[in-house]
Design a protein around this motif. Sequence first.
Motif, PDB file in Angstrom:
ATOM      1  N   MET A   1       0.912  -1.356   0.009  1.00  0.00           N
ATOM      2  CA  MET A   1       0.008   0.019  -0.008  1.00  0.00           C
ATOM      3  C   MET A   1       0.906   1.398   0.001  1.00  0.00           C
ATOM      4  SD  MET A   1      -1.362   0.022   4.113  1.00  0.00           S
ATOM      5  CE  MET A   1      -1.658  -1.562   3.948  1.00  0.00           C
ATOM      6  N   PHE A   2       0.464   2.424  -0.547  1.00  0.00           N
ATOM      7  CA  PHE A   2       1.049   3.598  -0.532  1.00  0.00           C
ATOM      8  C   PHE A   2       0.136   4.986  -0.620  1.00  0.00           C
ATOM      9  CE2 PHE A   2      -0.047   2.710  -4.992  1.00  0.00           C
ATOM     10  CZ  PHE A   2      -0.223   3.968  -5.498  1.00  0.00           C
ATOM     11  N   ALA A   3       0.623   5.951  -0.049  1.00  0.00           N
ATOM     12  CA  ALA A   3      -0.319   6.967   0.210  1.00  0.00           C
ATOM     13  C   ALA A   3       0.558   8.019  -0.351  1.00  0.00           C
ATOM     14  CB  ALA A   3      -0.472   7.525   1.513  1.00  0.00           C
ATOM     15  N   LEU A   4      -0.201   9.128  -1.212  1.00  0.00           N
ATOM     16  CA  LEU A   4       0.504  10.422  -1.951  1.00  0.00           C
ATOM     17  C   LEU A   4       0.204  11.581  -1.321  1.00  0.00           C
ATOM     18  CD1 LEU A   4      -0.465   8.770  -5.529  1.00  0.00           C
ATOM     19  CD2 LEU A   4       1.755   8.688  -4.448  1.00  0.00           C
ATOM     20  N   GLN A   5       1.098  12.435  -1.697  1.00  0.00           N
ATOM     21  CA  GLN A   5       0.862  13.949  -1.336  1.00  0.00           C
ATOM     22  C   GLN A   5       1.333  14.649  -2.662  1.00  0.00           C
ATOM     23  OE1 GLN A   5       3.802  16.993   0.963  1.00  0.00           O
ATOM     24  NE2 GLN A   5       3.661  14.999   2.042  1.00  0.00           N
ATOM     25  N   VAL A   6       0.295  15.400  -2.940  1.00  0.00           N
ATOM     26  CA  VAL A   6       0.185  15.916  -4.369  1.00  0.00           C
ATOM     27  C   VAL A   6      -0.091  17.402  -4.276  1.00  0.00           C
ATOM     28  CG1 VAL A   6      -0.779  15.764  -6.663  1.00  0.00           C
ATOM     29  CG2 VAL A   6      -1.033  13.681  -5.230  1.00  0.00           C
TER      30      VAL A   6
ATOM     31  N   VAL B   1       5.545  10.269  -1.668  1.00  0.00           N
ATOM     32  CA  VAL B   1       4.847   9.047  -1.805  1.00  0.00           C
ATOM     33  C   VAL B   1       5.435   8.510  -0.391  1.00  0.00           C
ATOM     34  CG1 VAL B   1       6.834   7.594  -2.940  1.00  0.00           C
ATOM     35  CG2 VAL B   1       4.441   6.494  -2.481  1.00  0.00           C
ATOM     36  N   ARG B   2       4.296   8.034   0.413  1.00  0.00           N
ATOM     37  CA  ARG B   2       4.740   7.186   1.633  1.00  0.00           C
ATOM     38  C   ARG B   2       4.460   5.753   1.548  1.00  0.00           C
ATOM     39  NH1 ARG B   2       2.592  10.280   7.075  1.00  0.00           N
ATOM     40  NH2 ARG B   2       4.368  11.393   6.995  1.00  0.00           N
ATOM     41  N   TYR B   3       5.290   4.962   1.936  1.00  0.00           N
ATOM     42  CA  TYR B   3       5.058   3.555   1.969  1.00  0.00           C
ATOM     43  C   TYR B   3       5.799   2.713   2.868  1.00  0.00           C
ATOM     44  CZ  TYR B   3       9.505   3.831  -0.570  1.00  0.00           C
ATOM     45  OH  TYR B   3      10.792   3.909  -0.990  1.00  0.00           O
ATOM     46  N   ILE B   4       5.741   1.458   3.111  1.00  0.00           N
ATOM     47  CA  ILE B   4       6.481   0.449   3.996  1.00  0.00           C
ATOM     48  C   ILE B   4       7.430  -0.017   3.172  1.00  0.00           C
ATOM     49  CG2 ILE B   4       6.331  -1.428   5.657  1.00  0.00           C
ATOM     50  CD1 ILE B   4       3.251  -0.864   5.251  1.00  0.00           C
ATOM     51  N   HIS B   5       8.585   0.265   3.967  1.00  0.00           N
ATOM     52  CA  HIS B   5      10.128  -0.523   3.389  1.00  0.00           C
ATOM     53  C   HIS B   5      10.709  -1.104   4.612  1.00  0.00           C
ATOM     54  CE1 HIS B   5      13.594  -0.776   1.342  1.00  0.00           C
ATOM     55  NE2 HIS B   5      14.272  -0.033   1.974  1.00  0.00           N
ATOM     56  N   ASN B   6      11.075  -2.413   4.447  1.00  0.00           N
ATOM     57  CA  ASN B   6      11.508  -3.097   5.665  1.00  0.00           C
ATOM     58  C   ASN B   6      10.575  -3.096   6.820  1.00  0.00           C
ATOM     59  OD1 ASN B   6      13.747  -3.894   3.895  1.00  0.00           O
ATOM     60  ND2 ASN B   6      14.952  -2.153   4.668  1.00  0.00           N
ATOM     61  N   VAL B   7      10.948  -2.458   7.751  1.00  0.00           N
ATOM     62  CA  VAL B   7      10.253  -2.232   8.872  1.00  0.00           C
ATOM     63  C   VAL B   7       9.591  -0.941   9.552  1.00  0.00           C
ATOM     64  CG1 VAL B   7      11.302  -4.370  10.029  1.00  0.00           C
ATOM     65  CG2 VAL B   7      12.264  -2.173  10.502  1.00  0.00           C
TER      66      VAL B   7
ATOM     67  N   THR C   1      -0.579   0.677  -9.285  1.00  0.00           N
ATOM     68  CA  THR C   1      -2.247   0.946  -9.740  1.00  0.00           C
ATOM     69  C   THR C   1      -2.667   1.677  -8.679  1.00  0.00           C
ATOM     70  OG1 THR C   1      -3.042  -1.180  -8.688  1.00  0.00           O
ATOM     71  CG2 THR C   1      -2.151  -1.266 -10.939  1.00  0.00           C
ATOM     72  N   TRP C   2      -3.971   2.355  -8.962  1.00  0.00           N
ATOM     73  CA  TRP C   2      -4.647   3.055  -7.964  1.00  0.00           C
ATOM     74  C   TRP C   2      -5.321   2.130  -6.714  1.00  0.00           C
ATOM     75  CZ3 TRP C   2      -3.797   7.948  -7.471  1.00  0.00           C
ATOM     76  CH2 TRP C   2      -3.488   8.577  -8.373  1.00  0.00           C
ATOM     77  N   GLN C   3      -5.367   0.861  -7.032  1.00  0.00           N
ATOM     78  CA  GLN C   3      -5.893  -0.189  -6.062  1.00  0.00           C
ATOM     79  C   GLN C   3      -4.916  -0.266  -5.009  1.00  0.00           C
ATOM     80  OE1 GLN C   3      -9.080  -1.351  -6.399  1.00  0.00           O
ATOM     81  NE2 GLN C   3      -8.953  -0.059  -8.178  1.00  0.00           N
ATOM     82  N   SER C   4      -3.925  -0.015  -4.866  1.00  0.00           N
ATOM     83  CA  SER C   4      -2.982  -0.079  -4.054  1.00  0.00           C
ATOM     84  C   SER C   4      -2.819   1.465  -3.115  1.00  0.00           C
ATOM     85  CB  SER C   4      -1.303  -0.423  -4.505  1.00  0.00           C
ATOM     86  OG  SER C   4      -1.421  -1.759  -5.021  1.00  0.00           O
ATOM     87  N   CYS C   5      -3.231   2.261  -3.628  1.00  0.00           N
ATOM     88  CA  CYS C   5      -3.218   3.692  -2.971  1.00  0.00           C
ATOM     89  C   CYS C   5      -4.173   3.624  -2.076  1.00  0.00           C
ATOM     90  CB  CYS C   5      -3.669   4.668  -4.091  1.00  0.00           C
ATOM     91  SG  CYS C   5      -3.563   6.690  -3.347  1.00  0.00           S
ATOM     92  N   VAL C   6      -3.902   4.150  -0.817  1.00  0.00           N
ATOM     93  CA  VAL C   6      -4.833   3.971   0.307  1.00  0.00           C
ATOM     94  C   VAL C   6      -5.251   5.517   0.920  1.00  0.00           C
ATOM     95  CG1 VAL C   6      -4.246   1.776   1.177  1.00  0.00           C
ATOM     96  CG2 VAL C   6      -2.828   3.775   2.184  1.00  0.00           C
ATOM     97  N   GLY C   7      -4.477   6.451   0.286  1.00  0.00           N
ATOM     98  CA  GLY C   7      -4.653   7.817   0.845  1.00  0.00           C
ATOM     99  C   GLY C   7      -3.810   8.917  -0.202  1.00  0.00           C
ATOM    100  N   ILE C   8      -4.639  10.300   0.027  1.00  0.00           N
ATOM    101  CA  ILE C   8      -4.204  11.090  -0.993  1.00  0.00           C
ATOM    102  C   ILE C   8      -4.326  12.593  -0.143  1.00  0.00           C
ATOM    103  CG2 ILE C   8      -4.618  12.706  -2.814  1.00  0.00           C
ATOM    104  CD1 ILE C   8      -5.478  10.278  -4.309  1.00  0.00           C
ATOM    105  N   CYS C   9      -3.142  13.367  -0.066  1.00  0.00           N
ATOM    106  CA  CYS C   9      -3.281  14.598   0.707  1.00  0.00           C
ATOM    107  C   CYS C   9      -2.965  15.720  -0.227  1.00  0.00           C
ATOM    108  CB  CYS C   9      -2.170  14.485   1.748  1.00  0.00           C
ATOM    109  SG  CYS C   9      -2.184  16.280   2.661  1.00  0.00           S
ATOM    110  N   THR C  10      -3.920  16.523  -0.480  1.00  0.00           N
ATOM    111  CA  THR C  10      -3.679  17.742  -1.493  1.00  0.00           C
ATOM    112  C   THR C  10      -3.843  19.176  -0.650  1.00  0.00           C
ATOM    113  OG1 THR C  10      -6.102  17.813  -1.816  1.00  0.00           O
ATOM    114  CG2 THR C  10      -4.901  16.128  -3.208  1.00  0.00           C
ATOM    115  N   ASP C  11      -3.759  20.188  -1.247  1.00  0.00           N
ATOM    116  CA  ASP C  11      -3.827  21.533  -0.711  1.00  0.00           C
ATOM    117  C   ASP C  11      -5.204  22.201  -0.639  1.00  0.00           C
ATOM    118  OD1 ASP C  11      -4.209  21.935  -3.494  1.00  0.00           O
ATOM    119  OD2 ASP C  11      -2.678  23.622  -3.568  1.00  0.00           O
TER     120      ASP C  11
END
Length: 419
Positions: free
Chosen positions: A1-6, A22-28, A63-73
């Motif tokens: 999963m990942f979240a975006l800041q646009v 982008v914010r995502y899980i890497h290792n721990v 894909t957008w199916q893996s996106c769990v969040g979007i932050c905008t202005d």
Amino acid sequence: MFALQVDESTDIGGMAQLLVFVRYIHNVKIVNQFFCCKELKETTTGNDIFSTLSEYLKSVGLTWQSCVGICTDGAPAMIGSIKGFVSLVKREKSSVITTHCFLHREALVAKTISNDLKSVLEKVVKMVNFIKSRPLRSRLLTKLCEELESKHLNLLHTEARWLSRGKILSRVCELKEEMLTFFTLEQQEEFCDLLADETWCAKLSYLADIFELLNKVNAKMPGKSENGLSSTDKIKALKDKLQLWGGKVKEGNLDMFSHFALAANSGEIIPIISEHLAVREKQLQHYFPDICIENYDWIRNPFVASISTQYQLTLMEEEQLVELRHDRDLNLLHMQLPTDEFWVQIKTKYPHVAKKALVMLIQFSTSYQCELGFSTLANIKTNKRERLKTFEEVVRVFLSTIQPNVKRIFQSHQAHTSH
């Protein structure tokens, strides 16, 4: 999963640049990383942003199916209900969580001031612009401050927009005697009359104090590990502080306003301050509706928070949470690790409830990194480098924290042999 800041802005060449983190899980750990910087060739509608970003996601195998969040202005092109970028993403995945940047919302609250206080702010801006419009005036003010042995030698400028007002107002408040002398020498009667008016200076002192207090809240929110839960805590604390300050002002206690407490004729504008604090509290409630943050206490500490139907957990998630609560080894592990690392560690053993927690923890609460990115962008693309071709690659080198695999890069290139 990942979240975006646009976010989207215009560079020095007049071209629209779309900047994404982008914010995502890497290792721990949950990590933040520069994602892309794309030029919007023509219009900057929500459809243009969506198409550009969709194409890039496809090129990197996402894909957008893996996106769990979007932050905008919160701009119309981003959050428009029909053709906005967020609306188009929700057509692809309806469960994606969207966030209006906390800092931008707080900035909207800060704009809500009465006409009396607004006129003071406008006059301060006019004074600063008069001094900054010519380098000679800035130098003369600096020289005057040196001769008077002032605490500060000049006015200042900050690149962070939400911090500018507070810093400028505080500096003007501290240098008002020096500025009065300077404007007298410059024969600026309007500014001299204002700085000699004790009531006007009392209003200036209050504005300097309230913006300085708000800046302290804003400065705590742009952290890389900041998420919706921690940012909401800070906003709820600010709401309670505004209510507390309003009550103290009515009692005549002005200890929280350091500049204003020393101002002459401060008693005359107490009603204005009380009204301003009440309106600000109301606007804060409007832009930040109540979030039952207690419903997410189980994310912060699953071993203490009681299970409630308000958590909106499925039966499987509740069962795993019950098992987790009675796992003594994980209880001890929870005491040693940050919240995000803890949930990443147990996502294999308790996948359903861990995913529920990580979806909340991975969310961006501000678009602060995009703001910093645009400052970097402005430094890269100058008048002399307006037509830079490898623009995104240069931006990536500046903003990405990933260490390049030099050995692998060398293996993919052939050395030039001598002829």
